[in-house]
Scaffold this motif. Structure first.
Motif, PDB file in Angstrom:
ATOM      1  N   ARG A 230       0.834  -1.202   0.000  1.00 50.65           N
ATOM      2  CA  ARG A 230       0.000   0.000   0.000  1.00 50.65           C
ATOM      3  C   ARG A 230       0.869   1.252   0.000  1.00 50.65           C
ATOM      4  O   ARG A 230       1.994   1.267   0.497  1.00 50.65           O
ATOM      5  CB  ARG A 230      -0.967  -0.015   1.169  1.00 50.65           C
ATOM      6  CG  ARG A 230      -0.361   0.224   2.500  1.00 50.65           C
ATOM      7  CD  ARG A 230      -1.453   0.192   3.574  1.00 50.65           C
ATOM      8  NE  ARG A 230      -0.875   0.502   4.848  1.00 50.65           N
ATOM      9  CZ  ARG A 230      -0.941   1.684   5.427  1.00 50.65           C
ATOM     10  NH1 ARG A 230      -1.599   2.661   4.844  1.00 50.65           N
ATOM     11  NH2 ARG A 230      -0.365   1.892   6.595  1.00 50.65           N
ATOM     12  N   ILE A 231       0.328   2.326  -0.516  1.00 52.14           N
ATOM     13  CA  ILE A 231       1.046   3.592  -0.613  1.00 52.14           C
ATOM     14  C   ILE A 231       0.898   4.348   0.703  1.00 52.14           C
ATOM     15  O   ILE A 231      -0.204   4.525   1.208  1.00 52.14           O
ATOM     16  CB  ILE A 231       0.516   4.434  -1.784  1.00 52.14           C
ATOM     17  CG1 ILE A 231       0.736   3.677  -3.094  1.00 52.14           C
ATOM     18  CG2 ILE A 231       1.167   5.807  -1.805  1.00 52.14           C
ATOM     19  CD1 ILE A 231       0.088   4.332  -4.289  1.00 52.14           C
ATOM     20  N   ILE A 232       2.016   4.797   1.256  1.00 49.32           N
ATOM     21  CA  ILE A 232       2.030   5.556   2.498  1.00 49.32           C
ATOM     22  C   ILE A 232       2.372   7.000   2.168  1.00 49.32           C
ATOM     23  O   ILE A 232       3.372   7.267   1.497  1.00 49.32           O
ATOM     24  CB  ILE A 232       3.073   4.984   3.489  1.00 49.32           C
ATOM     25  CG1 ILE A 232       2.768   3.523   3.786  1.00 49.32           C
ATOM     26  CG2 ILE A 232       3.104   5.787   4.771  1.00 49.32           C
ATOM     27  CD1 ILE A 232       3.833   2.833   4.612  1.00 49.32           C
ATOM     28  N   PRO A 233       1.571   7.949   2.642  1.00 49.29           N
ATOM     29  CA  PRO A 233       1.907   9.352   2.390  1.00 49.29           C
ATOM     30  C   PRO A 233       3.240   9.714   3.049  1.00 49.29           C
ATOM     31  O   PRO A 233       3.609   9.122   4.062  1.00 49.29           O
ATOM     32  CB  PRO A 233       0.759  10.142   3.035  1.00 49.29           C
ATOM     33  CG  PRO A 233      -0.216   9.152   3.531  1.00 49.29           C
ATOM     34  CD  PRO A 233       0.335   7.785   3.362  1.00 49.29           C
ATOM     35  N   PRO A 234       3.971  10.675   2.496  1.00 48.09           N
ATOM     36  CA  PRO A 234       5.306  11.000   3.013  1.00 48.09           C
ATOM     37  C   PRO A 234       5.327  11.359   4.501  1.00 48.09           C
ATOM     38  O   PRO A 234       6.261  11.016   5.207  1.00 48.09           O
ATOM     39  CB  PRO A 234       5.754  12.192   2.176  1.00 48.09           C
ATOM     40  CG  PRO A 234       4.926  12.147   0.963  1.00 48.09           C
ATOM     41  CD  PRO A 234       3.655  11.460   1.323  1.00 48.09           C
ATOM     42  N   ASP A 235       4.300  12.049   5.004  1.00 41.75           N
ATOM     43  CA  ASP A 235       4.330  12.450   6.408  1.00 41.75           C
ATOM     44  C   ASP A 235       4.064  11.282   7.363  1.00 41.75           C
ATOM     45  O   ASP A 235       4.290  11.394   8.562  1.00 41.75           O
ATOM     46  CB  ASP A 235       3.346  13.595   6.670  1.00 41.75           C
ATOM     47  CG  ASP A 235       1.933  13.239   6.261  1.00 41.75           C
ATOM     48  OD1 ASP A 235       1.764  12.327   5.446  1.00 41.75           O
ATOM     49  OD2 ASP A 235       0.998  13.891   6.764  1.00 41.75           O
ATOM     50  N   ASP A 236       3.626  10.134   6.859  1.00 40.16           N
ATOM     51  CA  ASP A 236       3.417   8.930   7.675  1.00 40.16           C
ATOM     52  C   ASP A 236       4.482   7.869   7.444  1.00 40.16           C
ATOM     53  O   ASP A 236       4.491   6.847   8.121  1.00 40.16           O
ATOM     54  CB  ASP A 236       2.051   8.309   7.376  1.00 40.16           C
ATOM     55  CG  ASP A 236       0.903   9.176   7.845  1.00 40.16           C
ATOM     56  OD1 ASP A 236       1.129  10.014   8.740  1.00 40.16           O
ATOM     57  OD2 ASP A 236      -0.219   9.003   7.330  1.00 40.16           O
ATOM     58  N   ASP A 237       5.373   8.114   6.491  1.00 43.24           N
ATOM     59  CA  ASP A 237       6.383   7.122   6.129  1.00 43.24           C
ATOM     60  C   ASP A 237       7.647   7.342   6.972  1.00 43.24           C
ATOM     61  O   ASP A 237       8.349   8.340   6.812  1.00 43.24           O
ATOM     62  CB  ASP A 237       6.702   7.257   4.638  1.00 43.24           C
ATOM     63  CG  ASP A 237       7.612   6.154   4.147  1.00 43.24           C
ATOM     64  OD1 ASP A 237       8.002   5.279   4.949  1.00 43.24           O
ATOM     65  OD2 ASP A 237       7.934   6.165   2.944  1.00 43.24           O
ATOM     66  N   PRO A 238       7.959   6.412   7.902  1.00 42.88           N
ATOM     67  CA  PRO A 238       9.128   6.605   8.760  1.00 42.88           C
ATOM     68  C   PRO A 238      10.441   6.662   7.990  1.00 42.88           C
ATOM     69  O   PRO A 238      11.357   7.405   8.362  1.00 42.88           O
ATOM     70  CB  PRO A 238       9.107   5.404   9.704  1.00 42.88           C
ATOM     71  CG  PRO A 238       7.995   4.527   9.295  1.00 42.88           C
ATOM     72  CD  PRO A 238       7.245   5.207   8.213  1.00 42.88           C
ATOM     73  N   ASP A 239      10.565   5.928   6.902  1.00 42.95           N
ATOM     74  CA  ASP A 239      11.796   5.969   6.102  1.00 42.95           C
ATOM     75  C   ASP A 239      12.000   7.347   5.487  1.00 42.95           C
ATOM     76  O   ASP A 239      13.113   7.884   5.477  1.00 42.95           O
ATOM     77  CB  ASP A 239      11.752   4.906   4.996  1.00 42.95           C
ATOM     78  CG  ASP A 239      11.800   3.498   5.543  1.00 42.95           C
ATOM     79  OD1 ASP A 239      12.387   3.316   6.641  1.00 42.95           O
ATOM     80  OD2 ASP A 239      11.261   2.595   4.888  1.00 42.95           O
ATOM     81  N   PHE A 240      10.930   7.940   4.994  1.00 42.78           N
ATOM     82  CA  PHE A 240      11.016   9.268   4.402  1.00 42.78           C
ATOM     83  C   PHE A 240      11.373  10.309   5.472  1.00 42.78           C
ATOM     84  O   PHE A 240      12.212  11.188   5.255  1.00 42.78           O
ATOM     85  CB  PHE A 240       9.697   9.627   3.725  1.00 42.78           C
ATOM     86  CG  PHE A 240       9.656  11.008   3.155  1.00 42.78           C
ATOM     87  CD1 PHE A 240      10.270  11.284   1.948  1.00 42.78           C
ATOM     88  CD2 PHE A 240       9.022  12.050   3.831  1.00 42.78           C
ATOM     89  CE1 PHE A 240      10.248  12.560   1.413  1.00 42.78           C
ATOM     90  CE2 PHE A 240       8.999  13.323   3.316  1.00 42.78           C
ATOM     91  CZ  PHE A 240       9.609  13.579   2.097  1.00 42.78           C
ATOM     92  N   LEU A 241      10.756  10.202   6.641  1.00 44.80           N
ATOM     93  CA  LEU A 241      10.997  11.173   7.707  1.00 44.80           C
ATOM     94  C   LEU A 241      12.427  11.086   8.242  1.00 44.80           C
ATOM     95  O   LEU A 241      13.011  12.107   8.634  1.00 44.80           O
ATOM     96  CB  LEU A 241       9.981  10.976   8.832  1.00 44.80           C
ATOM     97  CG  LEU A 241       8.536  11.291   8.471  1.00 44.80           C
ATOM     98  CD1 LEU A 241       7.606  10.918   9.613  1.00 44.80           C
ATOM     99  CD2 LEU A 241       8.370  12.746   8.100  1.00 44.80           C
ATOM    100  N   ARG A 242      13.029   9.872   8.239  1.00 44.49           N
ATOM    101  CA  ARG A 242      14.417   9.717   8.682  1.00 44.49           C
ATOM    102  C   ARG A 242      15.389  10.402   7.722  1.00 44.49           C
ATOM    103  O   ARG A 242      16.447  10.876   8.118  1.00 44.49           O
ATOM    104  CB  ARG A 242      14.768   8.239   8.796  1.00 44.49           C
ATOM    105  CG  ARG A 242      14.515   7.694  10.174  1.00 44.49           C
ATOM    106  CD  ARG A 242      15.053   6.286  10.305  1.00 44.49           C
ATOM    107  NE  ARG A 242      13.906   5.449  10.639  1.00 44.49           N
ATOM    108  CZ  ARG A 242      13.409   4.483   9.931  1.00 44.49           C
ATOM    109  NH1 ARG A 242      13.988   4.127   8.825  1.00 44.49           N
ATOM    110  NH2 ARG A 242      12.358   3.819  10.322  1.00 44.49           N
ATOM    111  N   LYS A 243      15.035  10.460   6.461  1.00 42.49           N
ATOM    112  CA  LYS A 243      15.927  11.051   5.458  1.00 42.49           C
ATOM    113  C   LYS A 243      15.929  12.579   5.503  1.00 42.49           C
ATOM    114  O   LYS A 243      16.813  13.205   4.960  1.00 42.49           O
ATOM    115  CB  LYS A 243      15.500  10.603   4.050  1.00 42.49           C
ATOM    116  CG  LYS A 243      15.713   9.134   3.819  1.00 42.49           C
ATOM    117  CD  LYS A 243      15.188   8.742   2.459  1.00 42.49           C
ATOM    118  CE  LYS A 243      15.259   7.240   2.249  1.00 42.49           C
ATOM    119  NZ  LYS A 243      14.663   6.836   0.985  1.00 42.49           N
ATOM    120  N   ILE A 244      14.974  13.182   6.157  1.00 44.99           N
ATOM    121  CA  ILE A 244      14.872  14.637   6.194  1.00 44.99           C
ATOM    122  C   ILE A 244      15.898  15.211   7.154  1.00 44.99           C
ATOM    123  O   ILE A 244      16.210  14.782   8.179  1.00 44.99           O
ATOM    124  CB  ILE A 244      13.450  15.082   6.612  1.00 44.99           C
ATOM    125  CG1 ILE A 244      12.468  14.690   5.538  1.00 44.99           C
ATOM    126  CG2 ILE A 244      13.404  16.579   6.847  1.00 44.99           C
ATOM    127  CD1 ILE A 244      11.037  15.077   5.829  1.00 44.99           C
TER     128      ILE A 244
END
Length: 83
Positions: A69-83
């Motif tokens: 399933r597609i996870i929005p960027p603000d709910d995706d822990p992998d995306f948030l770690r990269k910020i």
């Protein structure tokens, strides 16, 4: 011709009974497994069709995206770690 139709219906009855009997109780939908077996036995073709439409467990759908399933960027822990 009628003989072949009767043979096909008997094979369909046997297949449906076996399919219902080997399905785990927790995956059977609508009624308990014992009720489905009685419905299949006593209503013949109608019960067979009802089992495949309403009682048999649904197969999981395949995702075409591949990853799930597609996870929005603000709910995706992998995306948030990269910020």
């Amino acid at each position: 011709m009628l003989k072949y139709l009767i043979v096909l219906l008997v094979i369909f009855d046997i297949y449906t009974l076996i399919d219902c009997a080997i399905t785990p109780q927790e995956k059977v939908r609508r009624f308990p497994k014992w009720a489905w077996l009685l419905i299949i036995l006593f209503t013949r073709t109608f019960g067979n069709i009802a089992w495949f439409i309403a009682g048999r467990p649904r197969k999981p759908r395949q995702n075409r995206g591949g990853k799930g399933r597609i996870i929005p960027p603000d709910d995706d822990p992998d995306f948030l770690r990269k910020i």
